[in-house]
Design a protein around this motif. Structure first.
Motif, PDB file in Angstrom:
ATOM      1  N   CYS A   4      -7.813 -24.229   7.925  1.00 17.29           N
ATOM      2  CA  CYS A   4      -8.019 -24.499   6.535  1.00 17.29           C
ATOM      3  C   CYS A   4      -6.826 -25.137   6.106  1.00 17.29           C
ATOM      4  O   CYS A   4      -6.882 -25.859   5.191  1.00 17.29           O
ATOM      5  N   HIS A  30     -16.114 -28.838   8.154  1.00 15.92           N
ATOM      6  CA  HIS A  30     -15.578 -27.325   7.564  1.00 15.92           C
ATOM      7  C   HIS A  30     -15.893 -26.780   6.552  1.00 15.92           C
ATOM      8  O   HIS A  30     -15.986 -25.349   6.250  1.00 15.92           O
ATOM      9  N   CYS A  37     -12.610 -22.929   1.395  1.00 16.92           N
ATOM     10  CA  CYS A  37     -12.136 -24.399   1.361  1.00 16.92           C
ATOM     11  C   CYS A  37     -13.373 -25.034   0.403  1.00 16.92           C
ATOM     12  O   CYS A  37     -12.854 -26.256  -0.534  1.00 16.92           O
TER      13      CYS A  37
HETATM   14 ZN   LIG Z   1     -11.250 -23.211   5.263  1.00 19.48          ZN
END
Ligand SMILES: [Zn+2]
Lengths: 80, 206
Positions: A4, A30, A37
């Motif tokens: 992250c 991701h 995120c």
């Molecule tokens: Zn993340």
């Protein structure tokens, strides 16, 4: 695997579409798997959009009048 | 007026005429940018009186030093640099105990802190009136430290490029980028308080 933290470092360039496709792809992978995120990306994008959409406030007429008066005085002095 | 509709030559011509002592040409340049410079000055100084001083000093100095303008950057970038310097001088004078500088070292790596993670409404602004929204956005910017504030205002409100912002502030491109990221994340954090979806609690964050 991207962490992250790695993701956050690239967030600005990601939003500005200033990354090359390879890195961009990794970031997209991701986000697809990391809800945190994803939220950060979405809300940061909205933050930037809200500020871009802010009304440009016009300069107050009295402020402009004083500016122009000061400049005219200065320009007149220089021309002599 | 939309700056985008102005051609570069148009502006170069005005600058050239102003340099020759054409007062009208200089006034035209002032009118093009006075609104943006005043807004920038208000954002940086957070004080209307100081902002007005900065506005006047900026165009006075620009007029005095017009022969030093090289023409290899945009005229606007050049006056922004003057305005930012004037604004920072005001801040320094106000906070004599604390020096304010655009060059102050800011650690960038570890503290890209994200405190609040919560999804926002689809249309988060809709919840507030125009005045309320203006207040929210304004006080969020106000809470940023000056080095972040200037970068954010130039990049995301004035929509200068990263390179132009670096040029105007005398910073490197990586410094502009890291400050912009910090500014955006801090603002996002502050705005989340107002814009998060009702009843949605923060996810746990690692
Ligand atoms: Zn993340």
């Amino acid at each position: 695997m991207l962490t992250c933290k790695d993701f956050l470092k690239e967030l600005s360039d990601y939003l500005d579409e200033a990354l090359d496709p390879a890195i961009r792809g990794k970031l997209e992978e991701h986000i697809a798997e990391c809800p945190n995120c994803w939220v950060i990306t979405d809300t940061t994008r909205k933050t930037v959009q809200i500020y871009k959409g802010m009304d440009p406030y016009p300069i107050p007429p009295d402020v402009e009048a004083r500016l122009m008066a000061a400049l005219e005085k200065k320009m007149a002095a220089k021309q002599k | 007026m939309p700056v985008s509709s102005l051609t570069a030559t148009d502006e170069a011509l005005l600058v050239a005429q102003a340099r020759e002592g054409d007062a009208k040409a200089f006034s035209e340049l002032v009118r093009r940018y006075e609104g943006k410079i005043f807004r920038l000055a208000q954002h940086v100084t957070q004080n209307r009186e100081d902002a007005e001083d900065v506005l006047q000093e900026t165009f006075m100095k620009a007029y005095e030093h017009l022969d030093q303008f090289q023409g290899n950057s945009k005229f606007y970038t050049w006056i922004v640099r003057i305005a930012v310097n004037q604004a920072l001088m005001k801040l320094r004078r106000r906070k004599t105990d604390k020096s304010v500088s655009l060059d102050e070292t800011i650690d960038t790596g570890e503290d890209t802190v994200v405190r609040e993670i919560a999804a926002w409404d689809e249309d988060p602004e809709a919840r507030y009136s125009r005045e309320e929204l203006g207040q929210i956005l304004g006080s969020a910017i106000e809470s940023l430290e000056p080095p972040y504030r200037s970068v954010f205002v130039l990049r995301d409100i004035d929509e200068l490029s990263t390179e132009e912002t670096a040029d105007a502030l005398g910073l490197s491109v990586p410094a502009v980028k890291s400050r912009l990221l910090r500014a955006r994340l801090q603002l996002r954090d502050k705005l989340t308080r107002y814009f998060k979806r009702k009843g949605d609690d923060a996810f746990a964050y690692l």
